[in-house]
Design a protein around this motif. Structure first.
Motif, mmCIF file in Angstrom:
data_model
loop_
_atom_site.group_PDB
_atom_site.id
_atom_site.type_symbol
_atom_site.label_atom_id
_atom_site.label_comp_id
_atom_site.label_asym_id
_atom_site.label_seq_id
_atom_site.Cartn_x
_atom_site.Cartn_y
_atom_site.Cartn_z
ATOM 1 N N ARG A 1 42.383 92.516 11.013
ATOM 2 C CA ARG A 1 41.381 93.380 11.333
ATOM 3 C C ARG A 1 40.166 93.119 13.094
ATOM 4 O O ARG A 1 39.812 93.389 13.553
ATOM 5 C CB ARG A 1 40.255 93.160 10.570
ATOM 6 N N PHE B 1 44.536 93.844 17.458
ATOM 7 C CA PHE B 1 45.368 95.529 17.103
ATOM 8 C C PHE B 1 46.680 95.037 17.145
ATOM 9 O O PHE B 1 47.800 96.379 17.087
ATOM 10 C CB PHE B 1 44.870 96.249 17.142
ATOM 11 N N GLU C 1 46.515 101.821 16.739
ATOM 12 C CA GLU C 1 46.392 100.823 17.024
ATOM 13 C C GLU C 1 45.134 100.387 18.024
ATOM 14 O O GLU C 1 44.170 99.519 17.748
ATOM 15 C CB GLU C 1 47.021 99.524 15.613
ATOM 16 N N LEU D 1 42.807 101.639 19.403
ATOM 17 C CA LEU D 1 40.798 100.660 18.507
ATOM 18 C C LEU D 1 40.299 99.435 19.248
ATOM 19 O O LEU D 1 38.808 99.605 18.706
ATOM 20 C CB LEU D 1 41.373 100.606 16.699
ATOM 21 N N GLU D 2 41.643 98.875 19.472
ATOM 22 C CA GLU D 2 40.515 96.703 20.158
ATOM 23 C C GLU D 2 39.699 97.997 20.929
ATOM 24 O O GLU D 2 38.989 96.572 21.462
ATOM 25 C CB GLU D 2 41.654 96.703 20.564
ATOM 26 N N PRO E 1 37.378 99.664 21.891
ATOM 27 C CA PRO E 1 35.372 98.884 21.745
ATOM 28 C C PRO E 1 35.282 97.744 21.744
ATOM 29 O O PRO E 1 34.600 97.031 22.580
ATOM 30 C CB PRO E 1 35.075 100.123 20.707
ATOM 31 N N LEU E 2 36.307 96.650 21.151
ATOM 32 C CA LEU E 2 36.251 95.520 20.329
ATOM 33 C C LEU E 2 36.424 94.720 22.074
ATOM 34 O O LEU E 2 35.736 93.757 21.700
ATOM 35 C CB LEU E 2 36.633 94.846 19.481
ATOM 36 N N HIS F 1 34.787 106.864 24.240
ATOM 37 C CA HIS F 1 35.578 106.442 24.210
ATOM 38 C C HIS F 1 36.482 107.043 22.888
ATOM 39 O O HIS F 1 36.131 107.131 21.384
ATOM 40 C CB HIS F 1 36.448 104.914 22.915
ATOM 41 N N LEU G 1 39.788 108.383 19.976
ATOM 42 C CA LEU G 1 39.548 107.342 18.866
ATOM 43 C C LEU G 1 39.767 108.197 17.801
ATOM 44 O O LEU G 1 39.456 109.089 17.150
ATOM 45 C CB LEU G 1 37.952 106.803 18.504
ATOM 46 N N MET H 1 33.542 111.930 20.054
ATOM 47 C CA MET H 1 33.055 110.761 19.645
ATOM 48 C C MET H 1 32.585 110.486 18.244
ATOM 49 O O MET H 1 32.508 111.300 16.899
ATOM 50 C CB MET H 1 31.503 110.886 20.282
ATOM 51 N N ILE H 2 33.439 109.288 17.520
ATOM 52 C CA ILE H 2 33.155 108.699 16.226
ATOM 53 C C ILE H 2 31.582 107.618 16.299
ATOM 54 O O ILE H 2 31.342 107.343 16.982
ATOM 55 C CB ILE H 2 34.040 108.344 15.679
ATOM 56 N N TYR I 1 33.820 104.077 12.838
ATOM 57 C CA TYR I 1 34.796 103.554 13.905
ATOM 58 C C TYR I 1 35.200 102.492 12.274
ATOM 59 O O TYR I 1 36.291 101.116 12.187
ATOM 60 C CB TYR I 1 34.397 102.221 14.453
ATOM 61 N N LYS J 1 37.791 103.008 10.282
ATOM 62 C CA LYS J 1 39.141 103.680 10.918
ATOM 63 C C LYS J 1 39.415 101.687 11.038
ATOM 64 O O LYS J 1 40.825 101.293 10.357
ATOM 65 C CB LYS J 1 38.785 103.341 11.712
ATOM 66 N N ILE J 2 38.687 100.897 11.031
ATOM 67 C CA ILE J 2 39.621 99.376 11.492
ATOM 68 C C ILE J 2 39.634 98.520 9.937
ATOM 69 O O ILE J 2 41.025 98.279 9.180
ATOM 70 C CB ILE J 2 38.357 98.079 11.736
ATOM 71 N N LYS J 3 39.450 99.051 8.472
ATOM 72 C CA LYS J 3 39.036 98.630 7.674
ATOM 73 C C LYS J 3 40.857 99.192 6.274
ATOM 74 O O LYS J 3 40.834 99.254 6.118
ATOM 75 C CB LYS J 3 37.682 98.855 6.925
ATOM 76 N N PRO K 1 45.349 96.880 6.990
ATOM 77 C CA PRO K 1 46.366 96.122 7.804
ATOM 78 C C PRO K 1 47.855 97.049 7.331
ATOM 79 O O PRO K 1 48.043 97.340 6.604
ATOM 80 C CB PRO K 1 46.565 94.888 7.048
#
Lengths: 192, 97
Positions: A52, A55, A129, A132-133, A135-136, A189, A192, B1-2, B7, B10-12, B15
């Motif tokens: 998490r 990525f 995947e 997803l990174e 924005p972070l 973004h 996504l 846009m989300i 968001y 989605k990360i959750k 893995p």
């Protein structure tokens, strides 16, 4: 087979059967078992947090291994003041922040070298995947860890403060700032 | 846009599956490499100390006892040579001893 934890404990063959030496070897053997059991019991949780936080597959595996290398190093100093899970969480959080700092420094060097045409680099392929990174990626490693712990892992702020060794006020303000940045980034973004 | 909440979801989401056995073997190799490196560093430290020690021993007469030549010269002198007016002066001078 993981090599024994190094306690700085040395005994020559002539001293092996002395009681102190035997005790030392038993402690070392138990520590090895401990590492194996810690790995077996907590690998899933560590992988979850690592996944998490970074990525790409390569980053995840590198960071995961780095966490357990740090666990192996720190195991002799673990005094059981907190649960193994909490201790491991702390190691994972700190390793992750350090990992990202190192990776960013490395990337900056590579960028400079490739702009000077000293080396050739290829951009890694963008997957769902790694997308997803993005924005972070606007957050610094500490902001990123605090967001992940607070909003993805749903940890309480005082737990985060303890895990990261930061004052509660710093955690609150960092989280607030990080959320603001992320919300602005999410507007940019839209794929996504 | 989300939205921010989407968001985070989605990360959750979960893995990717991990290859734990392979990573465990890689960790074992890295630990062994680190221990070898530490042993080599310790050995290099010992060698460096020995080299510096030998160099110092043979370069400085004070350490190698080279000043022994000077002292042996003094002690080898016959009493009549060492007992003289200069020595008498040195020992009789209240400011010296």
């Amino acid at each position: 087979m993981i090599p024994l934890v190094d306690y700085g404990f040395k005994c020559g063959p002539e001293l092996f059967f002395r009681r102190s030496c035997l005790t030392g070897y038993i402690i070392m053997y138990m520590a090895q078992l401990d590492f194996e059991s810690v790995y077996a019991e907590h690998k899933g949780n560590v992988w979850k947090l690592v996944s998490r936080y970074v990525f790409s597959r390569e980053d995840r595996e590198d960071l995961f291994q780095e966490v357990f290398l740090n666990v192996h190093k720190a195991l002799p100093r673990f005094r059981g003041e907190s649960s193994v899970g909490t201790w491991l969480y702390r190691i994972t959080a700190n390793s992750a922040v350090n990992y990202l700092k190192q990776r960013d420094r490395h990337r900056q060097v590579v960028k400079v070298l490739s702009s000077l045409r000293i080396i050739d680099t290829e951009e890694p392929p963008v997957t769902s995947e790694t997308a997803l990174e993005k924005p972070l990626a606007r957050l610094n490693p500490r902001q990123r860890m605090i967001v992940v712990l607070a909003d993805v892992e749903e940890k309480k702020l005082d737990e985060i403060s303890e895990l990261m060794g930061l004052p509660l006020g710093t955690v609150k303000s960092t989280l607030h700032r990080a959320r603001e940045i992320l919300k602005k980034e999410l507007i940019k973004h839209d794929q996504l | 846009m989300i939205s921010y909440e989407e968001y985070v979801k989605k990360i959750k989401a979960g893995p990717a599956p991990a290859e734990f056995d392979g990573m465990y073997r890689a960790i074992g190799r890295k630990i062994a490499d680190r221990q070898k490196l530490r042993a080599r560093e310790a050995l290099a430290g010992v060698v460096a100390i020995l080299v510096i020690g030998f160099a110092a021993y043979f370069s400085y007469p004070v350490l190698s006892g080279g000043n022994g030549q000077l002292l042996s010269y003094v002690f080898d002198q016959q009493p009549e040579v060492t007992d003289g007016p200069v020595i008498d002066y040195v020992f009789s001078d209240p400011g010296t001893f």
